[in-house]
Enzyme design. Sequence first.
Site, PDB file in Angstrom:
ATOM      1  N   GLU A  71      35.154  42.489  53.785  1.00 15.17           N
ATOM      2  CA  GLU A  71      34.269  41.382  54.146  1.00 15.17           C
ATOM      3  C   GLU A  71      34.913  40.470  55.189  1.00 15.17           C
ATOM      4  OE1 GLU A  71      31.439  40.858  50.286  1.00 15.17           O
ATOM      5  OE2 GLU A  71      33.355  39.816  50.185  1.00 15.17           O
ATOM      6  N   GLU A 118      28.698  47.485  48.094  1.00 17.16           N
ATOM      7  CA  GLU A 118      28.818  46.557  46.977  1.00 17.16           C
ATOM      8  C   GLU A 118      27.407  46.152  46.577  1.00 17.16           C
ATOM      9  OE1 GLU A 118      31.378  43.206  46.961  1.00 17.16           O
ATOM     10  OE2 GLU A 118      33.073  44.264  47.864  1.00 17.16           O
TER      11      GLU A 118
END
Length: 609
Positions: free
Chosen positions: A157, A233
Amino acid sequence: MRFAIGDTDFLLDGESHRVLSGAIHYFRVHPDLWQDRIRKARLMGLNTVETYVAWNAHEATPGDFDFTGGLDLGRFLDLVAAEGMHAIVRPGPYICAEWTNGGLPYWLFTDGTVGIRRDEPQFLAAVSRYLDALAPILVPRQIDQGGPIVLVQVENEYGAYGYDPVYLSKLEQMHRDIGLTVPFTSVDQPMGTMLEDGSLPSLHKTGSFGSRSTERLERLRQAQPTGPLMCSEFWDGWFDSWGEHHHTTPAAASASDLDDLLAAGGSVNVYMFHGGTNFGFTNGANDKGVYRPIATSYDYDAPLDEAGRPTTKFHAFRTVIERYAPVPELPASMLPGGSGRLAPVGATGDALEDRPTPATDVTVRLDRSTPLASLLPQLASWTTHQDVPTFDTLGAASGFVLYRTEVDLPNGGVLTVGTEVRDRVLVSVDGRPVGVLEREHHDRAIALPPVTGTLELLVEDQGRVDYGTRIGEPKGLIGGVSVDGEPLERWTVSPLALDPLPEAALDVLRALPITDGSVLAGPVVALGSFDLDVIDDRYLALDGFRKGVAWVNGFCLGRYWSRGPQRTLAVPGPVLRAGRNEVVVFEVHASAARSVSLLVEPDLGHTEA
């Protein structure tokens, strides 16, 4: 075999392949339970298991790597392969994961010159050493070498953190240089420019989200016109923080979003399939203006609960997956209403999976106790300092540090911490508690009574921040300590050896006489014994206790706190033994009870209305 990225799909030996993955963090599950959790992932219909790699767990001190026991990543991956499944590995180096310091070793930050998560030579040198240590584990376990690994993620991320394509490019090359040949991915939320900022053209972009799947995939396709769509995710729940409610998400809503994702042709990694537990002092924290430490339980409201039992979400997800891929037949124990247990691989006859759940809770009286001070010869290693050192200066990655100095305050005074308390301080004078300073409340000052004697500050690191700009900050009494504006000096300081609890400390506790008292005045350490006939996962309830740490048979279960949400600590079955067992509790404050309970069912607290 060969795994590749095609124009529209993942390709397994040239054939279209959909990745159906679920996250299991090996470092949050007792190693004797890895096989059970992996097998249950396959039974839900998954074909892949994903895990982060927690750098700071493996390299607690620079250059000293540990890949044994609960950190045996190679064994975990071999068990994935033995179940006929593939693996996705996410080595970071930053992982977030609500894990202390986001997986980054605290020692990276001690001299203040290392540039974290960017193109900075000292940081990249440390990452290179870490990846070199991972190479013998990961490289031979790639799919093109007969192993289970099909994808490796670079960073994590990153688009939510910064923009440094030079750093990402160097990091990618470092992964290649150790011999990794499988496709590399990145992950970011499909919001703003995160997908673009956190990746490179040579990395396959994936998304992180838990709802509005169709919309999120459209944004992902905009950022990456070709290649397979993947949510790496798929948030099916959420983590809990101390003092908040227990987070849950409706199984039907999550299943509907999963259905939308798969109907669009996407691949998925369910985060989490099984959350596990932040054993010991491994939980992270958030600080977006207010510090919030993560709870010990990492149940995550996942398809497989903290104890490894299938939930309503497990069956809802399995029903969705069955529309797109074949799923194995469930054993009776895994059907709704079943025990959730599986027989050991190779077992025959009247299997463990058919045994009913033991219905008896066990009450344990903590009949031996002693003040923390009396155990300091076994727990402390004192050093002297002119000014208050940080945890980091002392080489203390987590836990508790005890600070002492002599004071002469005939009229009392106001004790002040210069900059910030990180994270919680029990203030005592001559062994008598005065009060608590809490980072969450932005406390920095407390009134001291008249005293000529010893000032004692018991400081707890409640979890290092795992996300955002406060990653890597030092722990302890930041900015020094003063009374009425006068700096306090000449400190005697020691971290407390609590994980593991030294055997010498246990020997002292065992030798204590049995006490008839009904309360415990802290800081205090107490021990009790109990017998078990049936070994299974249990849950330690500490009703009446306020805040502290608990162990069973020397295994550190983690922190408890009466503020909740969780009311029990998970006790993995492999920690227990037939016959005599021991429980130890370190209570920081006081307890109105002297008994704890080993329960059959967990209590993770109230959910939001």
